[in-house]
Design a protein around this motif. Structure first.
Motif, PDB file in Angstrom:
ATOM      1  N   ILE A 240      -2.336  18.383 -15.509  1.00  0.00           N
ATOM      2  CA  ILE A 240      -1.771  19.555 -15.238  1.00  0.00           C
ATOM      3  C   ILE A 240      -2.562  20.754 -15.664  1.00  0.00           C
ATOM      4  N   SER A 241      -2.013  22.050 -15.251  1.00  0.00           N
ATOM      5  CA  SER A 241      -2.828  23.265 -15.552  1.00  0.00           C
ATOM      6  C   SER A 241      -2.095  24.064 -16.637  1.00  0.00           C
ATOM      7  N   VAL A 242      -2.553  24.577 -17.775  1.00  0.00           N
ATOM      8  CA  VAL A 242      -1.928  25.397 -18.738  1.00  0.00           C
ATOM      9  C   VAL A 242      -1.443  26.490 -17.901  1.00  0.00           C
ATOM     10  N   SER A 243      -2.066  27.161 -17.245  1.00  0.00           N
ATOM     11  CA  SER A 243      -1.630  28.356 -16.617  1.00  0.00           C
ATOM     12  C   SER A 243      -0.573  28.470 -15.545  1.00  0.00           C
ATOM     13  N   ASP A 244      -0.596  27.402 -14.692  1.00  0.00           N
ATOM     14  CA  ASP A 244       0.392  26.888 -13.964  1.00  0.00           C
ATOM     15  C   ASP A 244       1.882  26.347 -14.530  1.00  0.00           C
ATOM     16  N   THR A 245       1.352  25.731 -15.483  1.00  0.00           N
ATOM     17  CA  THR A 245       2.669  25.460 -16.375  1.00  0.00           C
ATOM     18  C   THR A 245       3.531  26.357 -17.200  1.00  0.00           C
ATOM     19  N   ALA A 246       2.620  27.222 -17.666  1.00  0.00           N
ATOM     20  CA  ALA A 246       3.187  28.529 -18.161  1.00  0.00           C
ATOM     21  C   ALA A 246       4.060  29.212 -17.235  1.00  0.00           C
ATOM     22  N   ILE A 247       3.529  29.373 -15.836  1.00  0.00           N
ATOM     23  CA  ILE A 247       4.296  30.238 -15.056  1.00  0.00           C
ATOM     24  C   ILE A 247       5.498  29.624 -14.639  1.00  0.00           C
TER      25      ILE A 247
ATOM     26  N   GLU B 248       0.843  31.116 -22.445  1.00  0.00           N
ATOM     27  CA  GLU B 248      -0.115  29.929 -22.390  1.00  0.00           C
ATOM     28  C   GLU B 248      -0.150  29.368 -23.726  1.00  0.00           C
ATOM     29  N   MET B 249      -0.007  30.112 -24.568  1.00  0.00           N
ATOM     30  CA  MET B 249      -0.494  29.633 -26.158  1.00  0.00           C
ATOM     31  C   MET B 249       0.762  28.658 -26.431  1.00  0.00           C
ATOM     32  N   THR B 250       2.284  28.863 -25.900  1.00  0.00           N
ATOM     33  CA  THR B 250       3.268  27.670 -26.036  1.00  0.00           C
ATOM     34  C   THR B 250       2.763  26.541 -25.454  1.00  0.00           C
ATOM     35  N   VAL B 251       2.273  26.854 -24.178  1.00  0.00           N
ATOM     36  CA  VAL B 251       2.113  25.448 -23.533  1.00  0.00           C
ATOM     37  C   VAL B 251       0.832  24.583 -24.143  1.00  0.00           C
TER      38      VAL B 251
ATOM     39  N   ARG C 213       0.386  24.635 -27.485  1.00  0.00           N
ATOM     40  CA  ARG C 213       0.856  23.984 -28.580  1.00  0.00           C
ATOM     41  C   ARG C 213       1.931  22.942 -28.220  1.00  0.00           C
ATOM     42  N   ASP C 214       2.444  22.808 -27.132  1.00  0.00           N
ATOM     43  CA  ASP C 214       3.241  21.826 -26.639  1.00  0.00           C
ATOM     44  C   ASP C 214       2.068  20.660 -26.407  1.00  0.00           C
ATOM     45  N   LEU C 215       1.153  20.952 -25.716  1.00  0.00           N
ATOM     46  CA  LEU C 215       0.023  19.914 -25.313  1.00  0.00           C
ATOM     47  C   LEU C 215      -0.553  19.210 -26.685  1.00  0.00           C
ATOM     48  N   MET C 216      -0.919  19.956 -27.601  1.00  0.00           N
ATOM     49  CA  MET C 216      -1.302  19.630 -29.041  1.00  0.00           C
ATOM     50  C   MET C 216      -0.358  18.708 -29.609  1.00  0.00           C
ATOM     51  N   GLU C 217       0.977  19.086 -29.610  1.00  0.00           N
ATOM     52  CA  GLU C 217       1.935  18.156 -30.207  1.00  0.00           C
ATOM     53  C   GLU C 217       2.148  16.704 -29.342  1.00  0.00           C
ATOM     54  N   LEU C 218       1.863  16.881 -28.141  1.00  0.00           N
ATOM     55  CA  LEU C 218       1.757  15.538 -27.322  1.00  0.00           C
ATOM     56  C   LEU C 218       0.801  14.846 -27.420  1.00  0.00           C
ATOM     57  N   GLU C 219      -0.462  15.457 -27.579  1.00  0.00           N
ATOM     58  CA  GLU C 219      -1.618  14.638 -27.947  1.00  0.00           C
ATOM     59  C   GLU C 219      -1.631  13.937 -29.114  1.00  0.00           C
ATOM     60  N   LYS C 220      -0.960  14.706 -30.123  1.00  0.00           N
ATOM     61  CA  LYS C 220      -0.867  14.095 -31.562  1.00  0.00           C
ATOM     62  C   LYS C 220      -0.144  12.668 -31.433  1.00  0.00           C
ATOM     63  N   ARG C 221       1.022  12.748 -30.516  1.00  0.00           N
ATOM     64  CA  ARG C 221       1.582  11.553 -30.333  1.00  0.00           C
ATOM     65  C   ARG C 221       0.966  10.530 -29.493  1.00  0.00           C
ATOM     66  N   GLY C 222      -0.076  10.853 -29.151  1.00  0.00           N
ATOM     67  CA  GLY C 222      -0.641   9.942 -27.943  1.00  0.00           C
ATOM     68  C   GLY C 222      -0.202   9.782 -26.743  1.00  0.00           C
TER      69      GLY C 222
END
Length: 260
Positions: free
Chosen positions: A24-31, A37-40, A42-51
């Motif tokens: 996925i793309s951060v910019s497309d997902t934010a739209i 984009e910062m919110t997206v 942060r979501d990606l960082m959280e999901l990465e931490k969860r593996g």
């Protein structure tokens, strides 16, 4: 466009999209989600931490066992999916009795188990894992046997004929090993490293009980090198992220599965 979603709903949407598209793309997902984009990110960082995914520049990709084995450095793998690995190692710890003779193979989850065994009690542990050996250094009650062999600096393990000779000379109570992937449909578990195959096969033959420590990201994938059949194992120990249908498949095939 989607209506405004909660953080949990956004993250589920991201996971659904990455499963469908592979990235996925951060910019497309934010739209699409009507957030910054910062919110997206942060979501990606959280999901990465969860593996659950791997962040890349400008987006994220689906996290697979092959990515873990081929793209991540050892130091990154140690930190990846830590909560699940700790939970799995704690279950494995409960299967060990004082006085046991153990074999510990390479793998980050197995190394976490080694850390927990430092003050466990009187044990004899043979290992080809440099990381497990380092975790056990200084333990007064644990006798550590290092197999010897050729050092693989990427996997932090010893391999080759000398390591195999050592493992073929041992008869142990339990072996704890990991793998790069599991196919419950085929009933097989795999490694991406050729050097590991013979070593793990020898250990399974020479131990009364063999336990596979593997987090949920490794299921329903196949690598090139087959280590063995799941029916050769006393149990597969995994984390709560495993889909229920995978557990049912193993149980139907007579393969005990312990969910941490």
């Amino acid at each position: 466009m989607l209506a405004k979603l909660s953080a949990a709903e956004r993250q589920q949407y991201i996971l659904d999209q990455i499963q469908k598209k592979g990235s996925i793309s951060v910019s497309d997902t934010a739209i699409t989600l009507k957030v910054s984009e910062m919110t997206v990110r942060r979501d990606l960082m959280e999901l990465e931490k969860r593996g659950l995914l791997q962040r890349r520049h400008g987006g994220a990709t689906l996290l697979t066992a092959q990515l873990l084995d081929d793209l991540y450095s050892w130091e990154t793998r140690v930190r990846h999916n830590v909560e699940a690995k700790v939970a799995i190692a704690k279950v494995a710890l409960g299967l060990i009795s004082e006085g046991d003779k153990l074999i510990l193979h390479s793998g980050t989850t197995v190394a976490l188990l080694a850390r927990m065994l430092r003050s466990y009690g009187s044990l004899t542990i043979a290992t080809n894992s440099i990381l497990s050996m380092e975790e056990l250094l200084g333990s007064p009650q644990v006798e550590v046997i290092l197999t010897g062999g050729i050092l693989n600096p990427d996997l932090k393990q010893l391999a080759g004929p000398l390591a195999l000779q050592s493992l073929n000379s041992i008869r142990a109570d339990k072996v704890f090993l990991s793998c790069s992937s599991i196919s419950t449909q085929d009933g097989l578990f795999f490694t991406s490293a050729m050097d590991e195959v013979a070593l793990e096969q020898a250990s399974i033959r020479n131990c009364r009980e063999a336990y596979l420590l593997v987090d949920h990201s490794k299921f329903q994938r196949s690598d090139f090198w087959v280590v063995g059949q799941l029916t050769q194992l006393k149990a597969v120990i995994t984390d709560a992220g495993i889909p229920p249908e995978r557990v049912k498949e193993m149980e139907a095939a007579g393969i005990p599965c312990i969910v941490a």
